[in-house]
Write a protein that holds these residues in place. Structure first.
Motif, short mmCIF file in Angstrom:
data_model
loop_
_atom_site.label_atom_id
_atom_site.label_comp_id
_atom_site.label_asym_id
_atom_site.label_seq_id
_atom_site.Cartn_x
_atom_site.Cartn_y
_atom_site.Cartn_z
N ARG A 126 1.04 -1.37 -0.02
CA ARG A 126 -0.08 -0.01 0.00
C ARG A 126 0.81 1.27 0.02
NH1 ARG A 126 -5.10 1.42 -1.37
NH2 ARG A 126 -5.85 3.14 -0.16
N SER A 127 1.92 1.22 0.71
CA SER A 127 2.93 2.45 0.84
C SER A 127 3.71 2.83 -0.56
CB SER A 127 3.66 2.19 2.11
OG SER A 127 3.36 2.11 3.35
N LEU A 128 3.79 1.57 -0.98
CA LEU A 128 4.63 1.58 -2.25
C LEU A 128 3.72 2.23 -3.57
CD1 LEU A 128 6.82 -1.74 -2.36
CD2 LEU A 128 7.59 0.74 -2.15
N VAL A 129 2.44 1.83 -3.41
CA VAL A 129 1.36 2.42 -4.43
C VAL A 129 1.03 3.57 -3.98
CG1 VAL A 129 -0.83 2.34 -5.11
CG2 VAL A 129 0.35 0.13 -4.95
N THR A 130 1.00 3.82 -2.89
CA THR A 130 0.89 5.53 -2.54
C THR A 130 2.08 6.41 -3.02
OG1 THR A 130 -0.60 4.74 -0.55
CG2 THR A 130 0.03 7.03 -0.57
N LEU A 131 2.94 5.97 -2.80
CA LEU A 131 4.19 6.63 -3.16
C LEU A 131 4.46 6.66 -4.52
CD1 LEU A 131 7.02 8.14 -2.17
CD2 LEU A 131 8.33 5.61 -2.62
N GLY A 132 3.91 5.78 -5.22
CA GLY A 132 3.95 6.05 -6.76
C GLY A 132 2.96 6.82 -7.05
N GLU A 133 1.77 6.82 -6.50
CA GLU A 133 0.73 7.78 -6.81
C GLU A 133 1.30 9.33 -6.59
OE1 GLU A 133 -3.32 5.14 -6.35
OE2 GLU A 133 -2.35 6.69 -4.43
N ARG A 134 1.78 9.62 -5.45
CA ARG A 134 2.31 10.97 -5.19
C ARG A 134 3.35 11.30 -5.92
NH1 ARG A 134 2.64 10.66 1.44
NH2 ARG A 134 0.11 10.28 1.92
N THR A 135 4.08 10.32 -6.47
CA THR A 135 5.13 10.84 -7.18
C THR A 135 4.78 10.98 -8.91
OG1 THR A 135 5.87 8.39 -7.28
CG2 THR A 135 6.92 9.71 -5.68
N GLY A 136 3.80 10.16 -9.03
CA GLY A 136 3.22 10.53 -10.72
C GLY A 136 3.71 9.07 -11.40
N LEU A 137 4.29 8.32 -10.91
CA LEU A 137 4.67 7.13 -11.42
C LEU A 137 3.44 5.98 -11.55
CD1 LEU A 137 8.20 6.09 -9.49
CD2 LEU A 137 7.81 7.04 -11.82
N ILE A 138 2.41 6.19 -10.70
CA ILE A 138 1.21 5.54 -10.98
C ILE A 138 0.34 6.42 -10.91
CG2 ILE A 138 -0.38 3.77 -9.87
CD1 ILE A 138 2.03 2.58 -8.31
N ALA A 139 -0.59 6.32 -11.94
CA ALA A 139 -1.87 7.26 -11.87
C ALA A 139 -2.96 7.32 -10.86
CB ALA A 139 -2.57 7.12 -13.24
N LEU A 140 -3.35 8.26 -10.20
CA LEU A 140 -4.49 8.18 -9.20
C LEU A 140 -5.64 7.71 -9.67
CD1 LEU A 140 -3.53 11.62 -7.34
CD2 LEU A 140 -3.31 9.40 -6.55
N CYS A 141 -6.46 6.64 -8.96
CA CYS A 141 -7.55 6.20 -9.43
C CYS A 141 -7.37 5.42 -10.56
CB CYS A 141 -8.60 7.18 -9.44
SG CYS A 141 -8.78 8.39 -7.95
N SER A 142 -6.21 5.06 -11.05
CA SER A 142 -6.09 4.19 -12.27
C SER A 142 -6.14 2.73 -11.94
CB SER A 142 -4.72 4.63 -12.84
OG SER A 142 -3.71 4.27 -11.99
N ARG A 143 -6.08 2.12 -10.62
CA ARG A 143 -6.28 0.86 -10.48
C ARG A 143 -7.29 0.75 -9.47
NH1 ARG A 143 -5.50 2.87 -5.98
NH2 ARG A 143 -4.02 2.53 -4.82
N PRO A 144 -8.08 -0.62 -9.38
CA PRO A 144 -8.86 -0.59 -8.48
C PRO A 144 -8.51 -0.93 -7.19
CG PRO A 144 -8.88 -2.56 -9.97
CD PRO A 144 -7.90 -1.65 -10.44
N ILE A 145 -9.17 -0.54 -6.09
CA ILE A 145 -8.80 -0.93 -4.61
C ILE A 145 -9.51 -2.40 -4.29
CG2 ILE A 145 -9.20 -0.29 -2.21
CD1 ILE A 145 -8.97 2.66 -3.01
N THR A 146 -8.69 -3.03 -3.90
CA THR A 146 -9.75 -4.65 -3.66
C THR A 146 -9.89 -4.47 -2.29
OG1 THR A 146 -7.47 -5.57 -3.11
CG2 THR A 146 -8.25 -5.87 -5.46
#
Length: 316
Positions: free
Chosen positions: A29-49
């Motif tokens: 979760r932390s890695l995904v959150t970090l990815g979202e904040r840094t822009g490496l992962i688009a926010l709301c682009s992957r479903p929360i399970t």
């Protein structure tokens, strides 16, 4: 390297692997959150399970219906963005628990008292309607009785005046005497009718008084129940504590503690899923993300939409 050093190294490696496995969910979760904040992962682009965790049957809702409620709540957010924001998964990152405690117990007590209040108010209104009908009936009967009494008194006075007149004359002629006898018989019959009407009016008065006593009793019971309702109601928290969203070293979870009905449950689930997306509370009391669950709408308010777009970094 001797065997002791090798053993220590193996133990350290095993410890690290165990720690990573134990904390894999918060790390992920932390890695995904970090990815979202840094822009490496688009926010709301992957479903929360999510998946169902602890489930207390005392709420009187089946797991199937609860999961349907979750799916509906997820759809509230997904429809707005036309994106798949949530998915059910056995290996979910978010566990949803249904925990029964004093909050739901109080909610159920309030519901029971509220139903009793509604029934009591219904009885009161029915009794009041009966009182109104009896009151109108009494007024009509009393008016008719008074008219009959006035008519009787007038006829009686006329009869007595005639009797007095003919007595002063030494007696009435035969035709007048027969007329007086007929009037006397009519007065006797009228008096019997008046007595019957008077007794009937007394029955109406008794029913009216009984209805008044019933109204007073129901009003007293209603006020007592209102007092009990208010007393029990003060134990309910003011904040949006029907549910909570928690993210810590134990993982991420949504816990639902209370709901009055299916509409309130849907709002609680939608609210907490909003927090799972990263949404904060908003100022509009009608909004899903308002800090208190006082609204009745099941659709997003403008403030909800703005907060969702802010988190997902979608241009307005």
């Amino acid at each position: 390297m001797n065997w002791i050093d090798k053993t220590v190294r193996v133990l350290v490696i095993l410890f690290v692997i165990s720690a990573i496995f134990y904390y894999r969910i918060p790390i992920q979760r932390s890695l995904v959150t970090l990815g979202e904040r840094t822009g490496l992962i688009a926010l709301c682009s992957r479903p929360i399970t999510y998946s169902l965790g602890a489930f207390d049957d005392r709420f009187g809702i089946s797991k199937e219906d609860f999961l349907k409620g979750l799916d509906t709540a997820a759809g509230v957010w997904e429809t707005e963005l036309d994106r798949n924001l949530f998915e059910y998964s056995a290996n979910a990152t978010v566990k949803v628990d249904l925990i029964y405690d004093e909050r739901q117990e109080v909610t159920e007590k309030l519901h029971t008292i509220d139903q009793s209040l509604k029934e009591g108010m219904g009885k009161y209104e029915d009794t009041k309607a009966r009182y109104t009908t009896l009151s109108q009936k009494y007024s009509l009967e009393r008016t008719e009785l008074q008219k009959s009494i006035n008519s009787y008194e007038a006829k009686k006075n006329a009869y007595e005046k005639s009797v007095t007149h003919w007595n002063s004359q030494g007696g009435a002629p035969r035709d007048d005497f027969e007329k007086l006898e007929k009037e006397r018989a009519e007065l006797t019959a009228d008096l019997i009718t008046l007595n019957k009407k008077t007794e009937y009016l007394k029955t109406t008065v008794d029913s009216l008084n009984s209805t008044v006593n019933e109204l007073n009793k129901l009003a007293k019971e209603y006020n007592l129940k209102v007092g009990t309702y208010n007393q029990v109601g003060t134990t309910v928290g003011k904040e949006f504590d029907e549910g909570e969203y928690v993210q810590d070293e134990k993982g991420t979870r949504i816990t639902v503690y209370q709901f009055e009905n299916q509409t309130k449950l849907a709002r609680v689930l939608t609210h907490e899923l909003g927090h799972a997306l990263g949404l904060e509370h908003v100022d509009d009391p009608k909004a899903i993300m308002y800090r208190l669950n006082i609204g009745v709408n099941e659709k997003l308010a403008p403030d909800d939409v703005r907060e969702l777009k802010r988190v997902c970094k979608i241009e307005k």
